[in-house]
Design a protein around this motif. Sequence first.
Motif, mmCIF file in Angstrom:
data_model
loop_
_atom_site.group_PDB
_atom_site.id
_atom_site.type_symbol
_atom_site.label_atom_id
_atom_site.label_comp_id
_atom_site.label_asym_id
_atom_site.label_seq_id
_atom_site.Cartn_x
_atom_site.Cartn_y
_atom_site.Cartn_z
ATOM 1 N N ALA A 50 0.954 -1.223 0.111
ATOM 2 C CA ALA A 50 -0.092 -0.010 -0.063
ATOM 3 C C ALA A 50 0.893 1.237 -0.175
ATOM 4 C CB ALA A 50 -0.876 -0.082 1.176
ATOM 5 N N LEU A 51 2.215 1.027 0.466
ATOM 6 C CA LEU A 51 3.026 2.243 0.423
ATOM 7 C C LEU A 51 3.297 3.129 -0.897
ATOM 8 C CD1 LEU A 51 4.672 4.135 2.254
ATOM 9 C CD2 LEU A 51 6.659 2.620 2.028
ATOM 10 N N PRO A 52 3.414 2.237 -1.844
ATOM 11 C CA PRO A 52 3.453 3.145 -3.196
ATOM 12 C C PRO A 52 2.287 3.607 -3.659
ATOM 13 C CG PRO A 52 3.569 0.889 -3.612
ATOM 14 C CD PRO A 52 3.857 0.829 -2.295
ATOM 15 N N GLY A 53 0.962 3.147 -3.226
ATOM 16 C CA GLY A 53 -0.149 3.999 -3.462
ATOM 17 C C GLY A 53 -0.393 5.195 -2.732
ATOM 18 N N VAL A 54 0.063 5.166 -1.602
ATOM 19 C CA VAL A 54 -0.029 6.322 -0.343
ATOM 20 C C VAL A 54 0.831 7.277 -1.107
ATOM 21 C CG1 VAL A 54 0.569 7.225 1.664
ATOM 22 C CG2 VAL A 54 -0.345 5.088 1.505
ATOM 23 N N CYS A 55 1.835 7.147 -1.757
ATOM 24 C CA CYS A 55 2.566 8.131 -2.340
ATOM 25 C C CYS A 55 2.125 8.669 -3.785
ATOM 26 C CB CYS A 55 4.324 7.799 -2.686
ATOM 27 S SG CYS A 55 5.105 7.206 -1.153
ATOM 28 N N LEU A 56 1.526 7.649 -4.580
ATOM 29 C CA LEU A 56 0.924 8.176 -5.922
ATOM 30 C C LEU A 56 -0.266 8.807 -5.609
ATOM 31 C CD1 LEU A 56 1.092 4.819 -7.767
ATOM 32 C CD2 LEU A 56 2.269 6.982 -8.157
ATOM 33 N N GLY A 57 -1.210 8.833 -4.730
ATOM 34 C CA GLY A 57 -2.220 9.409 -4.176
ATOM 35 C C GLY A 57 -1.800 10.870 -3.749
ATOM 36 N N PHE A 58 -0.771 10.912 -3.088
ATOM 37 C CA PHE A 58 -0.429 12.260 -2.618
ATOM 38 C C PHE A 58 -0.067 13.105 -3.988
ATOM 39 C CE2 PHE A 58 3.201 15.071 -1.626
ATOM 40 C CZ PHE A 58 2.668 15.622 -0.571
ATOM 41 N N LEU A 59 0.709 12.458 -4.894
ATOM 42 C CA LEU A 59 1.158 12.947 -5.932
ATOM 43 C C LEU A 59 0.140 13.516 -6.973
ATOM 44 C CD1 LEU A 59 4.342 10.739 -7.151
ATOM 45 C CD2 LEU A 59 4.585 13.165 -6.035
ATOM 46 N N ILE A 60 -0.824 12.649 -7.151
ATOM 47 C CA ILE A 60 -1.923 13.063 -7.881
ATOM 48 C C ILE A 60 -2.756 14.178 -7.367
ATOM 49 C CG2 ILE A 60 -4.268 12.155 -8.909
ATOM 50 C CD1 ILE A 60 -2.854 9.250 -9.050
ATOM 51 N N ALA A 61 -3.041 14.059 -5.999
ATOM 52 C CA ALA A 61 -3.942 15.039 -5.367
ATOM 53 C C ALA A 61 -3.143 16.549 -5.000
ATOM 54 C CB ALA A 61 -4.555 14.483 -4.061
ATOM 55 N N GLY A 62 -1.956 16.235 -5.334
ATOM 56 C CA GLY A 62 -1.001 17.341 -4.968
ATOM 57 C C GLY A 62 -1.103 17.780 -3.545
ATOM 58 N N GLY A 63 -1.273 16.869 -2.588
ATOM 59 C CA GLY A 63 -1.238 17.024 -1.112
ATOM 60 C C GLY A 63 -1.523 15.869 -0.510
ATOM 61 N N ARG A 64 -1.800 16.181 0.965
ATOM 62 C CA ARG A 64 -2.081 14.988 1.789
ATOM 63 C C ARG A 64 -3.765 15.005 1.926
ATOM 64 N NH1 ARG A 64 -3.565 14.242 6.803
ATOM 65 N NH2 ARG A 64 -2.998 12.212 7.825
ATOM 66 N N ASP A 65 -4.392 14.453 0.907
ATOM 67 C CA ASP A 65 -5.872 14.150 1.026
ATOM 68 C C ASP A 65 -6.121 12.902 1.217
ATOM 69 O OD1 ASP A 65 -8.622 15.171 0.098
ATOM 70 O OD2 ASP A 65 -8.312 13.309 -1.073
ATOM 71 N N LEU A 66 -6.837 12.479 2.371
ATOM 72 C CA LEU A 66 -6.753 11.279 2.972
ATOM 73 C C LEU A 66 -7.632 10.500 1.779
ATOM 74 C CD1 LEU A 66 -6.557 9.331 5.127
ATOM 75 C CD2 LEU A 66 -8.762 9.724 6.012
ATOM 76 N N GLY A 67 -8.717 10.905 1.321
ATOM 77 C CA GLY A 67 -9.529 10.209 0.015
ATOM 78 C C GLY A 67 -8.444 9.705 -1.123
ATOM 79 N N SER A 68 -7.874 10.656 -1.553
ATOM 80 C CA SER A 68 -6.714 10.353 -2.802
ATOM 81 C C SER A 68 -5.764 9.189 -2.121
ATOM 82 C CB SER A 68 -6.185 11.359 -2.867
ATOM 83 O OG SER A 68 -7.068 12.426 -3.598
ATOM 84 N N VAL A 69 -5.242 9.509 -0.768
ATOM 85 C CA VAL A 69 -4.199 8.408 -0.456
ATOM 86 C C VAL A 69 -4.547 7.006 -0.046
ATOM 87 C CG1 VAL A 69 -2.705 7.795 1.566
ATOM 88 C CG2 VAL A 69 -2.874 10.210 0.692
ATOM 89 N N MET A 70 -6.039 7.055 0.458
ATOM 90 C CA MET A 70 -6.522 5.727 0.766
ATOM 91 C C MET A 70 -6.722 4.990 -0.593
ATOM 92 S SD MET A 70 -9.190 5.813 4.013
ATOM 93 C CE MET A 70 -8.580 6.060 5.613
ATOM 94 N N ALA A 71 -7.463 5.902 -1.708
ATOM 95 C CA ALA A 71 -7.833 5.502 -3.070
ATOM 96 C C ALA A 71 -6.555 4.622 -3.938
ATOM 97 C CB ALA A 71 -8.249 6.267 -3.932
ATOM 98 N N GLY A 72 -5.326 5.427 -3.462
ATOM 99 C CA GLY A 72 -4.043 5.137 -4.049
ATOM 100 C C GLY A 72 -3.566 3.705 -3.408
#
Length: 382
Positions: A50-72
């Motif tokens: 799940a760790l790379p998904g956390v990073c990808l979610g952060f990059l896509i959202a441009g910040g620490r958005d929990l929904g994007s991070v969880m989706a990633g």
Amino acid sequence: MTAIIDLLSSDIVQTVLIGAALLGAISGMLGAFAVLRRQSLLGDALSHAALPGVCLGFLIAGGRDLGSVMAGAFGTGALAALIMMLIVRRTTLKTDAALGIVLSVFFAVGIVLLTVIQTQGGSGSLGLMTFLFGQAAAILRSDLWVMGGIGLAAILLVLAFWKEFKLVSFDTAFARAQGFPVTALEAVLTVMVALAIVVGLQLVGVVLMVALLIAPAAAARQWTKSLGGMVVVSAAIGATSGAGGALVSATTRGLATGPVVVLIATGIVMVSLLIAPGRGLIWQAAATQRARARISDGRVLATLQGFAQMHDDAGYPSERGMLQIALGAKPPAATLASLESRGLIRSVTHPPETTPHWELTKAGHTEAAALSGEPETRQHTK
């Protein structure tokens, strides 16, 4: 007491407490299926994946958005599960090898992405480290709605496919023979495990998430024999561990919530392994001792009955030395005392001999006959 009440009135403490209890309940419920399917290491692999998904979610959202991070995190976790299934089905590698490959590769990719994000700077990137080891204080009220929604979806999924999940968890071969879509059901169960991991990333992090997923289920397995009972007890243990860890962390300065939650869950596992009725180590040791005592009692009774049959005298008195020769060892005094206290043998004198002798009582003859499966010895009176 007043200090505790004041502490619980804090919005931050309430949020962490509710979040930890929610996470524990969800992880406990879904972890029960992982334990029964012998896929504890799958949770470890998915949590690291799940760790790379956390990073990808952060990059896509441009910040620490929990929904994007969880989706990633959910996306890469599901991808890791799919790759593991393909490796096992399409190659000669076993499950443990596939788990090791996927875990190491995905986690390595995650560490690389995490390093790249941190080198770019920005205050938001600092929060990504919380997904590695967890930081409960970072949970917001809005995060609880996301966690609650994922938990509700998991509960509805379990209720909708309860019979199918139950069959796949206990007998995959029979389920396949009955025409059930075993592969699809296993995929759904794996996705549910990934959901539990995604929910817990912020509280306990990637490293410790597998413990919270497996520990409540392992403890619950000791206390119940049914799947329904195991799921309920596991969820209750998980919620208790989460809430207890949050309270301990809030009342003790410097203690991180995630590790405390895991330690409490592990403590419950250790207690369950020791004292759980029927399965605990203490209960098993006591049962073994009782079995040995029954065997020792049965040998003494059978020997006394054998002497009585040889002499055609139901009340034939046997001396300790005779019993020692027949048994190959001196009969324990505790065994003789126990049989006498239960009314199965009685101590008698046998003049002119002065050594102690024992004879079977009527109840003793009945017990010896029941143990040997033979008709009861004829009762004679002197």
